[in-house]
Design a protein around this motif. Structure first.
Motif, PDB file in Angstrom:
ATOM      1  N   LEU A   1       0.826  -1.200   0.000  1.00  0.00           N
ATOM      2  CA  LEU A   1       0.000   0.000   0.000  1.00  0.00           C
ATOM      3  C   LEU A   1       0.866   1.258   0.000  1.00  0.00           C
ATOM      4  O   LEU A   1       0.716   2.131  -0.865  1.00  0.00           O
ATOM      5  CB  LEU A   1      -0.921   0.000   1.221  1.00  0.00           C
ATOM      6  N   TYR A   2       1.778   1.356   0.963  1.00  0.00           N
ATOM      7  CA  TYR A   2       2.619   2.544   1.074  1.00  0.00           C
ATOM      8  C   TYR A   2       3.432   2.798  -0.202  1.00  0.00           C
ATOM      9  O   TYR A   2       3.584   3.933  -0.639  1.00  0.00           O
ATOM     10  CB  TYR A   2       3.588   2.399   2.249  1.00  0.00           C
TER      11      TYR A   2
ATOM     12  N   ASP B   1       0.725   6.007  -4.247  1.00  0.00           N
ATOM     13  CA  ASP B   1       1.005   7.286  -4.897  1.00  0.00           C
ATOM     14  C   ASP B   1       1.825   7.117  -6.172  1.00  0.00           C
ATOM     15  O   ASP B   1       2.620   7.982  -6.534  1.00  0.00           O
ATOM     16  CB  ASP B   1       1.735   8.217  -3.921  1.00  0.00           C
ATOM     17  N   THR B   2       1.625   6.004  -6.850  1.00  0.00           N
ATOM     18  CA  THR B   2       2.328   5.713  -8.098  1.00  0.00           C
ATOM     19  C   THR B   2       1.286   5.456  -9.189  1.00  0.00           C
ATOM     20  O   THR B   2       0.080   5.425  -8.913  1.00  0.00           O
ATOM     21  CB  THR B   2       3.222   4.471  -7.954  1.00  0.00           C
TER      22      THR B   2
ATOM     23  N   GLY C   1      -6.947   4.996   6.674  1.00  0.00           N
ATOM     24  CA  GLY C   1      -7.311   6.225   6.002  1.00  0.00           C
ATOM     25  C   GLY C   1      -6.942   6.217   4.536  1.00  0.00           C
ATOM     26  O   GLY C   1      -7.691   6.738   3.687  1.00  0.00           O
ATOM     27  N   GLN C   2      -5.797   5.606   4.210  1.00  0.00           N
ATOM     28  CA  GLN C   2      -5.389   5.537   2.810  1.00  0.00           C
ATOM     29  C   GLN C   2      -6.329   4.657   2.000  1.00  0.00           C
ATOM     30  O   GLN C   2      -6.683   4.992   0.859  1.00  0.00           O
ATOM     31  CB  GLN C   2      -3.958   5.025   2.705  1.00  0.00           C
TER      32      GLN C   2
ATOM     33  N   ALA D   1      12.496   5.659   0.247  1.00  0.00           N
ATOM     34  CA  ALA D   1      12.322   6.602  -0.859  1.00  0.00           C
ATOM     35  C   ALA D   1      11.139   6.211  -1.736  1.00  0.00           C
ATOM     36  O   ALA D   1      10.476   7.060  -2.338  1.00  0.00           O
ATOM     37  CB  ALA D   1      13.601   6.674  -1.682  1.00  0.00           C
ATOM     38  N   SER D   2      10.846   4.914  -1.797  1.00  0.00           N
ATOM     39  CA  SER D   2       9.723   4.423  -2.599  1.00  0.00           C
ATOM     40  C   SER D   2       8.376   4.718  -1.964  1.00  0.00           C
ATOM     41  O   SER D   2       7.330   4.541  -2.588  1.00  0.00           O
ATOM     42  CB  SER D   2       9.862   2.907  -2.787  1.00  0.00           C
ATOM     43  N   GLY D   3       8.386   5.136  -0.685  1.00  0.00           N
ATOM     44  CA  GLY D   3       7.147   5.331   0.055  1.00  0.00           C
ATOM     45  C   GLY D   3       6.830   4.172   0.977  1.00  0.00           C
ATOM     46  O   GLY D   3       5.946   4.270   1.834  1.00  0.00           O
ATOM     47  N   ASP D   4       7.543   3.069   0.839  1.00  0.00           N
ATOM     48  CA  ASP D   4       7.302   1.881   1.648  1.00  0.00           C
ATOM     49  C   ASP D   4       7.716   2.135   3.095  1.00  0.00           C
ATOM     50  O   ASP D   4       8.708   2.820   3.364  1.00  0.00           O
ATOM     51  CB  ASP D   4       8.105   0.716   1.059  1.00  0.00           C
TER      52      ASP D   4
END
Length: 389
Positions: free
Chosen positions: A145-146, A150-151, A176-177, A291-294
Motif C-alpha cells: 500500500l505505502y 502514490d504511483t 485512512g489511505q 524513498a519508494s514510500g514503503d
C-alpha cells in the motif's frame, strides 16, 4: 452441526520449511485458522521448496512461473527483490499469469467459501482476475500500500480494494489511505498480524559493561539499519550489535559497519530468535519511510520482543506507536534521527531501572497481539464474509 468453512489463503512470502528464517506470520495465522476451518495455502515457488507440502498440518501448494534456474522473484520481498536486481522484472508477467491460473484451478478443486488474500499486489490483482463469485478478504501489510498508492499503480490498488468484500490493515494511517481510495469505512478494519508467543524465553535485565544490542529485519531501506549503525558510531558506551536478517543491502551495510563490533548472522529460525531476545540487553528497530514510500506497518518481531520483556527502542511510526507507548513499554524516536537514536541507546544502557520498568510493562502489552487471539478475530471476520455472500 455447522460445516467447517473452506479458506483459500493466498500469499507471496511463506517459509519453504518451518524454521528456515523466513517470516512466518502468514503460516502462523493459517495454523490458527485451521483449528476451526479447512485451510489451503497457495504461494509461489521459491528455491529449495517442494511444490506440495504440509506446514504444521496445513496443506501448502506452490506454483511454478519461470525456469527453475532463475525462479527467485518471491524468495523474500518481491518489490525489494526487483529493486535489488532489475532483471528479475522479467519474471513479473509470467508470475501474474501463473498465479491467476493456479488461483482459478484451486477454486475449482478446493471449492473455498472465502479467499484470504495477503498483499494487494500481486495476490489481490490475481485473485480479482481469477475470481468473480467468492467473498474476498484482502490483508495489506504495508509495503504494497505505502509503496504503490502514490504511483501509477494507484488505479490497480483502488480496483482491488474497492472490489474486495473487506480489507484489513496494520494501522489507522493505512485505514485512512484505503478509505481514500473509495472504500466504505465499514469495509476496512485495523487488524495487525499476530505474533506466535509460544516458546518465548523471558528476558532478564542484567548488569553489564558491554551492552548486547539486537536488530532483526530484512536488510532493506525501510528497516533503517544504516541509521542504527550511524547512531552507534557516536554512542559512548561499550556495545556489540547482532544483526539478524538478510536482504539486498547486506553488502552496503556491512561496508558501513566495517571496523565496528557488529555481527551479521543472517536470517534465523524462531528458536534462535527467542534465544537472542533473552540474551540481548535491548532491541533497536529504527524503521524509516523508504524513498519508494514503503514503510513498516507493525513488525511481528516487535511484538515478539515485547512478549519476552526485551527493552525496545523503535521509530515513531503509525502501527509501531500502537504497540509502543513511549516511556512506558519502550522508547520511540523520530524516524531517521541518528542523534536521537544515539541518545536513546545511551540512556537505556545507562539506566538499569528504566530497562527493568520497560521490560515488565512490555510483557503485558504483547498479549493482545498473540496469534491465537488474532486468529480468532480473523476467523470471525472470514465467517462473517461468508454469511454476507
Amino acid at each position: 452441526m455447522t460445516p467447517r468453512r473452506r479458506v483459500l489463503l493466498l500469499a507471496s512470502t511463506f517459509p519453504a520449511a518451518s524454521g528456515d528464517g523466513t517470516p512466518e506470520f502468514v503460516g502462523d495465522l493459517a495454523v490458527e485458522l485451521a483449528k476451526t476451518m479447512d485451510v489451503r495455502v497457495l504461494v509461489p515457488a521459491v528455491p529449495g521448496a517442494p511444490l506440495r507440502t504440509s506446514y504444521r498440518g496445513v496443506e501448502v501448494e506452490r506454483f511454478r512461473f519461470f525456469p527453475r534456474k532463475w525462479e527467485d522473484l518471491a524468495d523474500g520481498a518481491i518489490l525489494e527483490n526487483i529493486r535489488g536486481k532489475k532483471v528479475r522484472a522479467l519474471q513479473i508477467v509470467p508470475f501474474f499469469l501463473s498465479e491467476t491460473f493456479h488461483i482459478a484451478r484451486a477454486i475449482r478443486s478446493f471449492k473455498p467459501d472465502v479467499l484470504h488474500v495477503f498483499w494487494i499486489i500481486p495476490q489481490g490483482l490475481s485473485a480479482l482476475i481469477a475470481n468473480r463469485r467468492i467473498p474476498v478478504l484482502i490483508t495489506t501489510l504495508g509495503g504494497d500500500l505505502y509503496a504503490l498508492v502514490d504511483t501509477p499503480a494507484r488505479s490497480i490498488v483502488r480496483a482491488v480494494v474497492t472490489r474486495a468484500d473487506h480489507t484489513t490493515v496494520m494501522n489507522d494511517e493505512m485505514k485512512g489511505q484505503v478509505e481514500g481510495l473509495g472504500v466504505d469505512p465499514s469495509r476496512v478494519s485495523v487488524e495487525p498480524m499476530g505474533a506466535d508467543l509460544t516458546g518465548i524465553v523471558p528476558h532478564t535485565v542484567r548488569d553489564t559493561t558491554t551492552f548486547e544490542l539486537l536488530f532483526v529485519g530484512r536488510l532493506v531501506e525501510k528497516k533503517g539499519l544504516r541509521h542504527l549503525i550511524a547512531a552507534l558510531a557516536r554512542v559512548e558506551i561499550d556495545w556489540h550489535l547482532t544483526v539478524i536478517g538478510d536482504g539486498p543491502l547486506e553488502k552496503d551495510l556491512r561496508k558501513l559497519g566495517d571496523g565496528l563490533p557488529i555481527d551479521f548472522v543472517g536470517a534465523k529460525p524462531k528458536a534462535e530468535l527467542r534465544a537472542q531476545y533473552a540474551k540481548a540487553d535491548m532491541i533497536v528497530l529504527p524503521s524509516v519511510r523508504a524513498a519508494s514510500g514503503d514503510q513498516d506497518g507493525l513488525p511481528v518481531v516487535l511484538l515478539e520482543a515485547l512478549a519476552s520483556g526485551l527493552p525496545v527502542i523503535a521509530s515513531n511510526l503509525p502501527g509501531i506507536d500502537s504497540a509502543i507507548i513511549h516511556e512506558q513499554t519502550g522508547l520511540l524516536v523520530e524516524p531517521g534521527d541518528d542523534d536521537a537514536l544515539a541518545d536513546a541507546i545511551a540512556r537505556l544502557a545507562n539506566d538499569r531501572e528504566l530497562r527493568t520498568r520497560l521490560s515488565e510493562a512490555a510483557r503485558g502489552r504483547a498479549g493482545e497481539h498473540g496469534v491465537d487471539a488474532v486468529g480468532r478475530r480473523y476467523a470471525r471476520l472470514l465467517e462473517s464474509l461468508v454469511g454476507q455472500s
